[in-house]
Enzyme design. Sequence first.
Site, short mmCIF file in Angstrom:
data_model
loop_
_atom_site.label_atom_id
_atom_site.label_comp_id
_atom_site.label_asym_id
_atom_site.label_seq_id
_atom_site.Cartn_x
_atom_site.Cartn_y
_atom_site.Cartn_z
N VAL A 56 0.87 -1.19 0.00
CA VAL A 56 0.00 0.00 0.00
C VAL A 56 0.90 1.23 0.00
O VAL A 56 1.80 1.36 0.83
CB VAL A 56 -0.94 0.02 1.23
CG1 VAL A 56 -1.71 1.35 1.28
CG2 VAL A 56 -1.92 -1.15 1.18
N ALA A 101 4.55 4.12 2.94
CA ALA A 101 4.05 2.90 2.29
C ALA A 101 4.25 1.74 3.26
O ALA A 101 4.89 1.89 4.30
CB ALA A 101 4.83 2.64 1.00
N LYS A 102 3.70 0.61 2.95
CA LYS A 102 3.94 -0.61 3.75
C LYS A 102 3.56 -1.80 2.91
O LYS A 102 2.72 -1.69 2.00
CB LYS A 102 3.06 -0.58 5.00
CG LYS A 102 3.53 -1.50 6.10
CD LYS A 102 4.68 -0.86 6.87
CE LYS A 102 5.17 -1.69 8.00
NZ LYS A 102 6.10 -0.94 8.85
N GLY A 103 4.14 -2.95 3.24
CA GLY A 103 3.78 -4.16 2.49
C GLY A 103 3.88 -5.36 3.38
O GLY A 103 4.37 -5.29 4.52
#
Length: 411
Positions: A56, A101-103
């Site tokens: 995201v 962001a992050k994943g």
Amino acid sequence: MKAFESAQLYFNRAADHIDLTENMRRLLIVPKREVQVQVAIERDNGEISTFIGYRVQHDDARGPMKGGLRYHPDVDLDEVRSLAALMTWKTAVVDLPYGGAKGGLAIDPTQFSSRELELITRRFVDGIHDVIGPDIDIPAPDMGTNAEVMAWVMNQYAKYHGFSPACVTGKPVELHGLPGREEATGRGVGILTYKMLSRMARKPDDTRIAIQGFGNVGSHTAKFIHEAGYRLVAVSDFSGGYYRPEGLDVPGVLRYSLEHKGSLAGYTEAQPITNAELLALDVDVLIPAALGGVITHANADSVRAKIIIEAANSPVYPDADEMLTERGVTILPDILANAGGVTASYFEWVQNRQRYRWDLNRVRQELDHVLTRSFERVWELSIERKLSLRTAAYIVGIGRVGQATVLGGLS
Ligand code: NAD
């Protein structure tokens, strides 16, 4: 409460204090892009397993987006979305030229062989390589991932885009990584704990601390606060808690964890307690450094510490935050408390782009400088406007992102 809803509550609370318009709120809350990809691998036993990988990208008004990759069974889109938003406010609070962001993947990394984890990571990069990169979105380690995983990300990304070490941070020092990156989040937690306790006129040898989580962040925090002279009385990990009221033998616990693949299971030099008991211990400072959502309205009343340092992301949910704040508990929020990691990641990215190696002393000095400056700004604002440290930190972060959004232009 879902994780993203909780992140929005904190956002809105701060936005109310600065009279942010509805339009700007919508613009700043909704993520810019969300990607879900299938990750399929052949297991060592010949079976095919498939997983969903998430990335995201929340906001890029201030620069390329930055955020960790998490491998943990609880990972889902909602959690990743909330963590991506946190990264936007975090990079802004410490004034790095980044967005958020992050994943992650909903897997338990301990259930896979190294070969399988490598395959999972490479297939994940196959799915997202065209939406990440040094000027777009730069992953980093988080729960369940480490320098080795970052090396695989770098290597797989290079297969599509050529040599590009700045596409990911938290790499091994021998492979374009930064000395001091691995310790940076925990060291940062330690530096900020020290700053805050000094402001509150607390003496190290009178201060008892408990840490939940003994992975990358928890163990480095433990090392720092022990060296600074505080009394660490309890630590915990997935195997449970370990309590010694007169103070743990911190070098011994660190050694035990190292010798047992990062696990404290079987440690006998302290009284065994549960993770729930650790959160309720009679200590001065509680440092949750594992999962999110560990302090909620259900257990907030049992927390006895007067100071909470959020080393983990979102360990205290908003309903609990309100209850604790009303009781006079001081909470150093995640978007500042654990920002040492992304700050060192920024130094690594700069190092990779400069093709110039930084040494450990320089990394530590600059980390101290960035965190001290950020802490002072948030602390002063909280005193000046009689706000919690969390609301003050959000105001600083939202203000900077809002300003960049307006300056960049909306048409
Ligand atoms: P890690 O995987 O290295 O360690 C996690 C620790 O939590 C382990 O000791 C594990 O045993 C423990 N744990 C797992 N489940 C638990 C449970 N139910 N109860 C108690 N302990 C449990 O992860 P990390 O990198 O240290 O990250 C910890 C937290 O810090 C996460 O919230 C992460 O988002 C946040 N964080 C990490 C970084 C970083 O640079 N690694 C940066 C910023 C924030």
